[in-house]
Design a protein around this motif. Sequence first.
Motif, PDB file in Angstrom:
ATOM      1  N   LEU A  41     -40.544  15.498  51.970  1.00  0.00           N
ATOM      2  CA  LEU A  41     -41.434  14.496  52.516  1.00  0.00           C
ATOM      3  C   LEU A  41     -42.840  15.090  52.570  1.00  0.00           C
ATOM      4  CD1 LEU A  41     -39.033  13.461  55.387  1.00  0.00           C
ATOM      5  CD2 LEU A  41     -39.428  12.204  53.268  1.00  0.00           C
ATOM      6  N   ASP A  42     -43.760  14.378  53.128  1.00  0.00           N
ATOM      7  CA  ASP A  42     -45.145  14.840  53.175  1.00  0.00           C
ATOM      8  C   ASP A  42     -45.283  16.196  53.880  1.00  0.00           C
ATOM      9  OD1 ASP A  42     -47.911  14.811  52.874  1.00  0.00           O
ATOM     10  OD2 ASP A  42     -48.216  13.676  54.730  1.00  0.00           O
ATOM     11  N   ARG A  43     -44.847  16.303  55.107  1.00  0.00           N
ATOM     12  CA  ARG A  43     -45.040  17.531  55.883  1.00  0.00           C
ATOM     13  C   ARG A  43     -43.772  18.340  56.084  1.00  0.00           C
ATOM     14  NH1 ARG A  43     -48.934  14.553  59.897  1.00  0.00           N
ATOM     15  NH2 ARG A  43     -50.857  14.829  58.717  1.00  0.00           N
ATOM     16  N   VAL A  44     -42.631  17.753  55.851  1.00  0.00           N
ATOM     17  CA  VAL A  44     -41.356  18.443  56.073  1.00  0.00           C
ATOM     18  C   VAL A  44     -40.437  18.257  54.876  1.00  0.00           C
ATOM     19  CG1 VAL A  44     -41.479  18.185  58.591  1.00  0.00           C
ATOM     20  CG2 VAL A  44     -40.271  16.476  57.231  1.00  0.00           C
ATOM     21  N   ALA A  45     -39.383  19.029  54.892  1.00  0.00           N
ATOM     22  CA  ALA A  45     -38.316  18.874  53.900  1.00  0.00           C
ATOM     23  C   ALA A  45     -36.991  18.995  54.630  1.00  0.00           C
ATOM     24  CB  ALA A  45     -38.428  19.943  52.815  1.00  0.00           C
ATOM     25  N   ILE A 119     -30.922  21.559  57.688  1.00  0.00           N
ATOM     26  CA  ILE A 119     -32.054  22.049  58.460  1.00  0.00           C
ATOM     27  C   ILE A 119     -33.358  21.416  57.987  1.00  0.00           C
ATOM     28  CG2 ILE A 119     -32.359  24.081  56.992  1.00  0.00           C
ATOM     29  CD1 ILE A 119     -32.950  25.628  59.616  1.00  0.00           C
ATOM     30  N   GLN A 120     -34.258  21.209  58.929  1.00  0.00           N
ATOM     31  CA  GLN A 120     -35.592  20.693  58.620  1.00  0.00           C
ATOM     32  C   GLN A 120     -36.530  21.873  58.412  1.00  0.00           C
ATOM     33  OE1 GLN A 120     -37.128  17.387  60.992  1.00  0.00           O
ATOM     34  NE2 GLN A 120     -39.042  18.510  61.199  1.00  0.00           N
ATOM     35  N   LEU A 121     -37.315  21.819  57.345  1.00  0.00           N
ATOM     36  CA  LEU A 121     -38.247  22.890  57.010  1.00  0.00           C
ATOM     37  C   LEU A 121     -39.675  22.374  57.040  1.00  0.00           C
ATOM     38  CD1 LEU A 121     -36.342  24.213  53.869  1.00  0.00           C
ATOM     39  CD2 LEU A 121     -36.193  25.102  56.200  1.00  0.00           C
ATOM     40  N   GLU A 122     -40.594  23.254  57.415  1.00  0.00           N
ATOM     41  CA  GLU A 122     -42.008  22.903  57.427  1.00  0.00           C
ATOM     42  C   GLU A 122     -42.807  24.034  56.803  1.00  0.00           C
ATOM     43  OE1 GLU A 122     -42.920  22.301  61.551  1.00  0.00           O
ATOM     44  OE2 GLU A 122     -41.931  20.362  61.615  1.00  0.00           O
ATOM     45  N   GLY A 123     -44.006  23.740  56.353  1.00  0.00           N
ATOM     46  CA  GLY A 123     -44.961  24.738  55.885  1.00  0.00           C
ATOM     47  C   GLY A 123     -44.406  25.704  54.856  1.00  0.00           C
ATOM     48  N   ASP A 170     -33.182  19.256  39.813  1.00  0.00           N
ATOM     49  CA  ASP A 170     -32.408  18.014  39.781  1.00  0.00           C
ATOM     50  C   ASP A 170     -31.828  17.685  41.158  1.00  0.00           C
ATOM     51  OD1 ASP A 170     -32.897  17.705  37.088  1.00  0.00           O
ATOM     52  OD2 ASP A 170     -30.976  18.543  36.468  1.00  0.00           O
ATOM     53  N   TYR A 171     -31.826  18.679  42.058  1.00  0.00           N
ATOM     54  CA  TYR A 171     -31.266  18.510  43.389  1.00  0.00           C
ATOM     55  C   TYR A 171     -32.353  18.258  44.420  1.00  0.00           C
ATOM     56  CZ  TYR A 171     -27.279  20.458  40.996  1.00  0.00           C
ATOM     57  OH  TYR A 171     -26.266  20.671  40.099  1.00  0.00           O
ATOM     58  N   VAL A 172     -33.595  18.107  43.951  1.00  0.00           N
ATOM     59  CA  VAL A 172     -34.737  17.866  44.827  1.00  0.00           C
ATOM     60  C   VAL A 172     -35.180  16.423  44.671  1.00  0.00           C
ATOM     61  CG1 VAL A 172     -37.131  18.502  45.351  1.00  0.00           C
ATOM     62  CG2 VAL A 172     -35.485  20.272  44.671  1.00  0.00           C
ATOM     63  N   GLN A 173     -35.360  15.759  45.805  1.00  0.00           N
ATOM     64  CA  GLN A 173     -35.851  14.391  45.802  1.00  0.00           C
ATOM     65  C   GLN A 173     -37.171  14.369  46.568  1.00  0.00           C
ATOM     66  OE1 GLN A 173     -33.217  11.555  47.628  1.00  0.00           O
ATOM     67  NE2 GLN A 173     -34.324   9.822  46.774  1.00  0.00           N
ATOM     68  N   ILE A 174     -38.235  13.936  45.914  1.00  0.00           N
ATOM     69  CA  ILE A 174     -39.534  13.865  46.553  1.00  0.00           C
ATOM     70  C   ILE A 174     -39.767  12.417  46.991  1.00  0.00           C
ATOM     71  CG2 ILE A 174     -42.018  14.179  46.257  1.00  0.00           C
ATOM     72  CD1 ILE A 174     -41.309  16.344  44.165  1.00  0.00           C
ATOM     73  N   LEU A 175     -39.910  12.228  48.303  1.00  0.00           N
ATOM     74  CA  LEU A 175     -40.082  10.880  48.845  1.00  0.00           C
ATOM     75  C   LEU A 175     -41.530  10.564  49.175  1.00  0.00           C
ATOM     76  CD1 LEU A 175     -36.956  10.587  51.148  1.00  0.00           C
ATOM     77  CD2 LEU A 175     -37.244   9.794  48.794  1.00  0.00           C
TER      78      LEU A 175
END
Length: 177
Positions: A41-45, A119-123, A170-175
């Motif tokens: 996502l914009d600020r997190v993954a 888990i949620q990741l940032e930065g 292929d396992y990454v989705q950018i929203l």
Amino acid sequence: MMFNYQGIEYYADCSYFYYIPGAPTSQATPQGHPAASLIVLDRVAMLQLSSEWSVPTQQLEELESAIAKQFNLESVSLHPAPLTVESVTLSVKTNSGEFEVLQSTKSSGYPPFTTVFSIQLEGDQKAQAIAAFNGRKEQLIITYRAMLGESEIQRSTDVSTWFTGGNGMDYVQILAI
């Protein structure tokens, strides 16, 4: 006495042989792909990984044959070692080059010792996870710590090695960007 076959340790106890798996791997989806995803996502993954610490059936059969040959036996009684998994950790490499534990949990408690991380990741953590999915080594590491009697055993896997050709995009989705 401990022996080694293709990274699998094994030992004899009376008429039985016990094995300790080598490096953990990704748990496979029904299609045979790594059970891994990264939603950016914009600020997190959001990172989700599922690992297991086991020995594939074919490799177990090869180990049985190797043990039979090594000890001149007609048949081998091979079993998982009586391991107690104390913890499974997911760590990320920081900008200083050290590893930071993102999450520590228990495994399923029995072979194949499955563990799921969500888990949620940032930065920087987000950037390191993307780099790992992009094939950069030593960014995301999963470590199993187990006990065999009084002996501690640790085995680790580099998440970047889970993907064919070193590319897990292929396992990454950018929203959102």
